[in-house]
Design a protein around this motif. Structure first.
Motif, PDB file in Angstrom:
ATOM      1  N   THR A 210      -7.413  -0.859   2.851  1.00 24.39           N
ATOM      2  CA  THR A 210      -7.852  -1.835   3.859  1.00 24.39           C
ATOM      3  C   THR A 210      -6.765  -2.042   4.920  1.00 24.39           C
TER       4      THR A 210
ATOM      5  N   TYR B 136      -6.287  -7.728  -1.248  1.00 17.79           N
ATOM      6  CA  TYR B 136      -7.556  -8.105  -1.859  1.00 17.79           C
ATOM      7  C   TYR B 136      -7.618  -9.600  -2.173  1.00 17.79           C
TER       8      TYR B 136
ATOM      9  N   HIS C 192      -8.501 -11.291   1.188  1.00 13.37           N
ATOM     10  CA  HIS C 192      -9.845 -10.870   0.767  1.00 13.37           C
ATOM     11  C   HIS C 192     -10.337  -9.713   1.630  1.00 13.37           C
TER      12      HIS C 192
ATOM     13  N   LEU D  64     -11.313  -6.718   1.151  1.00 13.92           N
ATOM     14  CA  LEU D  64     -12.485  -5.913   0.794  1.00 13.92           C
ATOM     15  C   LEU D  64     -13.761  -6.469   1.405  1.00 13.92           C
TER      16      LEU D  64
END
Length: 202
Positions: A16, A111, A146, A148
């Protein structure tokens, strides 16, 4: 138009942090030319008697030297930056010093909810070391938590407030880069000091 090198601080195929830099490349294409640089091809850092630097590191250093600034996106593993990023920075300060006085913007995605905050703090310390001496944009954490769930199917950030924050920080970085160009009177001396520095000497 400014040209920036964006370092993907991960060797994961699905990162990410890479997604974040790809988004920045698209989102800010009218303001700057951003080239993503992967470090996964670099060998693990190892000191040698002849100070051998792999060609992959020399190629990255050449891109950094030709750029107006650097963006680094780091994940956070065990409250620290990944080993692959630490190794890459070691190569970029071993006989070569492309980051001396180079403006750097730090970003990071994770994440969890903290958005790589501890890793970014550690990265600032590393970039300020006597062998690297980058010019880090102050008070500019961009923490994408966060991650994802942060992007839509087109790879764009979904949260408008997050986008607004990133827009503001990137505009600050553009101004920081312009200011930094006027603060290079000691650049030659700083590079010489970085080249002469060694942890092996008193």
């Amino acid at each position: 138009m400014n040209k920036f090198v964006a370092i993907v601080g991960s060797n994961s195929q699905k990162s990410t942090n890479r997604d974040l830099l790809k988004y920045m490349k698209r989102h800010f294409q009218s303001k700057a030319e951003i080239e993503l640089v992967e470090i996964s091809g670099l060998p693990l850092y190892k000191k040698t008697p002849d100070e051998f630097v792999p060609q992959e590191a020399l190629d990255i250093a050449k891109k950094i030297e030709a750029s107006d600034g650097v963006i680094i996106a780091t994940p956070e593993y065990d409250h620290s930056i990944p080993a692959v990023l630490s190794s890459a920075l070691a190569w970029l300060s071993y006989g070569i010093h492309p980051l001396v006085d180079k403006p750097v913007m730090i970003t990071g995605a994770s994440y969890g909810s903290l958005g790589s905050s501890r890793a970014q703090a550690q990265l600032r310390q590393i970039l300020d070391s006597p062998e690297i001496k980058a010019r880090i944009m102050p008070s500019s954490e961009f923490l994408l938590g966060h991650s994802l769930q942060a992007f839509d199917e087109d790879g764009n950030l979904k949260d408008k407030k997050v986008v607004e924050q990133l827009d503001g920080l990137f505009q600050d970085f553009l101004q920081f880069v312009n200011i930094a160009k006027q603060l290079n009177n000691a650049n030659d001396v700083n590079k010489q000091k970085a080249e002469e520095f060694s942890w092996d000497k008193d």
